[in-house]
Motif scaffolding. Structure first.
Motif, PDB file in Angstrom:
ATOM      1  N   SER A  99       5.653   2.336 -10.076  1.00 39.95           N
ATOM      2  CA  SER A  99       6.749   2.104  -9.134  1.00 39.95           C
ATOM      3  C   SER A  99       7.719   1.098  -9.741  1.00 39.95           C
ATOM      4  O   SER A  99       7.441   0.491 -10.777  1.00 39.95           O
ATOM      5  N   GLY A 101       7.693   4.692  -5.352  1.00 35.90           N
ATOM      6  CA  GLY A 101       8.905   4.166  -4.756  1.00 35.90           C
ATOM      7  C   GLY A 101       9.678   3.202  -5.626  1.00 35.90           C
ATOM      8  O   GLY A 101       9.184   2.664  -6.616  1.00 35.90           O
ATOM      9  N   ASP A 102      10.928   2.957  -5.224  1.00 34.43           N
ATOM     10  CA  ASP A 102      11.899   2.171  -5.982  1.00 34.43           C
ATOM     11  C   ASP A 102      12.154   2.811  -7.340  1.00 34.43           C
ATOM     12  O   ASP A 102      12.132   2.163  -8.383  1.00 34.43           O
ATOM     13  N   ASP A 118      10.557   4.029  -1.500  1.00 33.20           N
ATOM     14  CA  ASP A 118      10.388   2.749  -0.822  1.00 33.20           C
ATOM     15  C   ASP A 118      11.770   2.328  -0.314  1.00 33.20           C
ATOM     16  O   ASP A 118      12.545   3.184   0.106  1.00 33.20           O
ATOM     17  N   ASP A 119      12.111   1.073  -0.397  1.00 33.23           N
ATOM     18  CA  ASP A 119      13.357   0.620   0.226  1.00 33.23           C
ATOM     19  C   ASP A 119      14.590   0.743  -0.671  1.00 33.23           C
ATOM     20  O   ASP A 119      15.679   1.072  -0.210  1.00 33.23           O
ATOM     21  N   ASP A 140       4.781   7.595   3.748  1.00 30.33           N
ATOM     22  CA  ASP A 140       6.149   7.096   3.864  1.00 30.33           C
ATOM     23  C   ASP A 140       6.111   5.904   4.807  1.00 30.33           C
ATOM     24  O   ASP A 140       5.974   6.073   6.016  1.00 30.33           O
ATOM     25  N   ARG A 162       8.578   3.666   5.167  1.00 28.65           N
ATOM     26  CA  ARG A 162       9.931   3.152   5.395  1.00 28.65           C
ATOM     27  C   ARG A 162      10.632   3.815   6.571  1.00 28.65           C
ATOM     28  O   ARG A 162      11.254   3.155   7.393  1.00 28.65           O
ATOM     29  N   GLN A 194       0.452   4.906  -1.125  1.00 27.19           N
ATOM     30  CA  GLN A 194       1.491   4.328  -0.287  1.00 27.19           C
ATOM     31  C   GLN A 194       2.243   3.268  -1.081  1.00 27.19           C
ATOM     32  O   GLN A 194       1.889   2.964  -2.211  1.00 27.19           O
ATOM     33  N   GLN A 195       3.294   2.711  -0.495  1.00 30.09           N
ATOM     34  CA  GLN A 195       4.266   1.999  -1.298  1.00 30.09           C
ATOM     35  C   GLN A 195       3.856   0.605  -1.736  1.00 30.09           C
ATOM     36  O   GLN A 195       4.243   0.153  -2.811  1.00 30.09           O
ATOM     37  N   THR A 196       3.121  -0.128  -0.932  1.00 26.58           N
ATOM     38  CA  THR A 196       2.965  -1.555  -1.170  1.00 26.58           C
ATOM     39  C   THR A 196       1.487  -1.941  -1.196  1.00 26.58           C
ATOM     40  O   THR A 196       0.616  -1.080  -1.264  1.00 26.58           O
ATOM     41  N   THR A 239       5.065  -6.217   3.818  1.00 27.40           N
ATOM     42  CA  THR A 239       3.895  -5.431   3.433  1.00 27.40           C
ATOM     43  C   THR A 239       3.056  -5.139   4.673  1.00 27.40           C
ATOM     44  O   THR A 239       3.445  -5.447   5.797  1.00 27.40           O
ATOM     45  N   ASP A 274       5.245  -1.849  -5.346  1.00 29.26           N
ATOM     46  CA  ASP A 274       6.241  -2.634  -4.616  1.00 29.26           C
ATOM     47  C   ASP A 274       6.283  -4.117  -4.979  1.00 29.26           C
ATOM     48  O   ASP A 274       7.351  -4.689  -5.141  1.00 29.26           O
TER      49      ASP A 274
END
Length: 536
Positions: free
Chosen positions: A156, A183-184, A240-241, A313, A315, A377-379, A398, A427
């Protein structure tokens, strides 16, 4: 573009594999239209998605583009594609034509089916005298097969200006079946004027419009090491964001609602245009899935009965961060005694529909006798209290910022009782290895799952080795925490064990930097929790 028009165009373009001659465009000659490379993704037992995007002219944000400008591709173009069993394309098994439409940023998504399971293939795209480099992808094993092995990497956070992508050079040597990107993929920020000591730079403004986001993806995808990794194997992707805006939460950003939703819609469309995902990700109607312009990125990807990847997801459907005012930045950390909203049982990270979908998927893993349930998942998922008990302070973005939602997921794991559960995340730009407890409020609670959080590909960390060590000491379920290297995690899974090796780039400022091993861990079948390998 109106949302309905976007859905119809994207779905039609993604599912079309044959175009009659009268529907094909004129042919451009002597053009390098494939400067952004190719990619594949979403593999299943009989096929996958093939992606490319046509660009005519210099890469946006580079010195060449600043000097010469960019000549956009005009109108729709017809692209030919081929899939073969051999690299020389002597045994072509599928071929067709697809439209690269200006309404979709001249991206191409081809959904190929009818192939042999658990098999490697080669593919390429062509238009006129322009041909992409030959790339490789594969299908997954059939659903009821217990495959002997799968080898994948997860990664990521690849902020362009903060480092070169040396990690991908080593990743290509890992003999991978797939990559999971968490993500990112891009960062929306402009380079700060006068910023010093950046490994590289660009001239793009802060991304707010659809063209801004398209240009940002073009810049990132021009990187040869990233292109090579996309061409080596299929990818599973989520966001992600920073694909929209730092720390956004569902419909809430750091600007007025109407401005933010316009930006989010642009970011979501650009994500679809630039990722190898299926047209089925385009949500027709809201039906409990959130907002009118929803793009559904949470999905399940089965590798036979060996691994089920539950890609989340966190976000699009989450509640705003605790004690954050809409239109304002989030608080860096929050304490329950100063922010009562933190422990509100109604707050969600995934949204109720996705929570139920995940719980059902874990229960299905148990019924199908799936060996490993991977929650991608993202974080970071595990608790990280920044202060010595009884004091408490937590990162608000988080899962620590959504403790009730985390506990519902933990309870779902206990209730569903899948054979082995492993969380993977990113993340935070740090390598972590953790034991996942049934209740993080009770340090003596039993271990029910394992977690590995990978550091960033290139994005800088705001933490120090000392602060990470202090957090690990305060949270005994954390077995490893290091923020000082960029990199990724490579995983080899067999029916007997899950082995994670944490890779670290020695110098992210060097495109040719060596990449080493920071630590290695295993999870044994039927024994939740991580075990360190060797003295690394």
């Amino acid at each position: 573009m109106q949302r309905r028009t976007f859905l119809h165009l994207a779905a039609a373009a993604g599912l079309a594999t044959y175009l009659p001659c009268w529907a094909r465009s004129a042919t451009l000659r002597q053009r390098d239209l494939f400067a952004l490379g190719v990619a594949s993704g979403a593999p299943n037992a009989d096929g996958f998605v093939l992606w490319t995007r046509l660009l005519d002219g210099a890469i946006p944000g580079t010195a060449q583009a600043d000097a010469r400008g960019i000549t956009p591709v005009q109108g729709a173009l017809t692209v030919q594609w081929e899939v073969a069993e051999d690299e020389a394309f002597r045994r072509i098994v599928r071929r067709g034509h697809a439209q690269a439409l200006p309404e979709l940023g001249h991206s191409v998504h081809v959904e190929v089916g009818g192939l042999r399971p658990d098999s490697w293939y080669f593919y390429r795209f062509m238009h006129g005298d322009a041909v992409t480099a030959t790339a490789r992808t594969r299908t997954a094993p059939v659903a009821d097969t217990l495959a002997p092995r799968v080898r994948f990497a997860f990664a990521s956070c690849q902020r362009w200006e903060q480092g070169h992508y040396a990690a991908y050079r080593q990743m290509r040597q890992e003999d991978l079946d797939l990559v999971v990107f968490l993500g990112d993929y891009i960062y929306e920020n402009a380079v700060v004027a006068g910023a010093a000591q950046l490994p590289r730079t660009h001239s793009l403004p802060r991304a707010t419009s659809l063209q801004d986001f398209r240009d940002r993806y073009a810049l990132y995808k021009s990187d040869p090491l990233l292109q090579a990794m996309h061409g080596a194997c299929p990818w599973l992707v989520t966001w992600d964001d920073h694909e929209v805006q730092n720390d956004y939460a569902a419909r809430v950003g750091s600007e007025p609602a109407a401005d933010f939703l316009a930006r989010r819609t642009a970011g979501y469309q650009a994500f679809y245009e630039n990722m190898p995902i299926r047209a089925s990700a385009l949500v027709h109607g809201t039906a409990g899935l959130g907002t009118p312009d929803a793009l559904r990125v949470h999905a399940r990807h089965r590798w036979g009965r060996l691994v089920d990847f539950h890609v989340l997801d966190d976000r699009q459907y989450r509640d705003i961060q605790a004690c954050r005012e809409p239109g304002q930045p989030r608080k860096g950390s929050v304490s329950p005694d100063q922010c009562s909203a933190l422990n509100d049982p109604r707050r969600t990270m995934l949204g109720s529909a996705q929570e139920q979908w995940l719980a059902q998927g874990l229960a299905q893993d148990r019924r199908d006798q799936t060996r490993w349930s991977a929650i991608a998942q993202q974080t970071i998922f595990s608790r990280r209290n920044y202060k010595a008990l009884p004091a408490e302070s937590f990162h608000s973005d988080t899962w620590d910022g959504y403790p009730a939602a985390r506990q519902r997921l933990l309870d779902s794991i206990v209730a569903a009782s899948p054979r082995n559960t492993v969380f993977i995340g990113g993340d935070i730009h740090q390598h972590y290895a953790c034991n996942v407890l049934a209740d993080f409020n009770d340090a003596k609670s039993r271990v029910i799952a394992s977690e590995f959080c990978a550091t960033s590909i290139a994005s800088a960390s705001g933490s120090t080795v000392e602060s990470a060590a202090r957090i690990a000491a305060l949270n005994p379920h954390i077995l490893h925490a290091r923020p000082d290297q960029r990199g990724y995690t490579v995983v080899e899974v067999t029916p007997e064990r899950w082995a994670s090796t944490l890779r670290g780039v020695e110098d992210v400022a060097r495109v040719d930097s060596p990449v080493g091993t920071q630590a290695a861990f295993v999870v044994e079948d039927g024994r939740p929790g991580v075990q360190r390998v060797g003295n690394l």
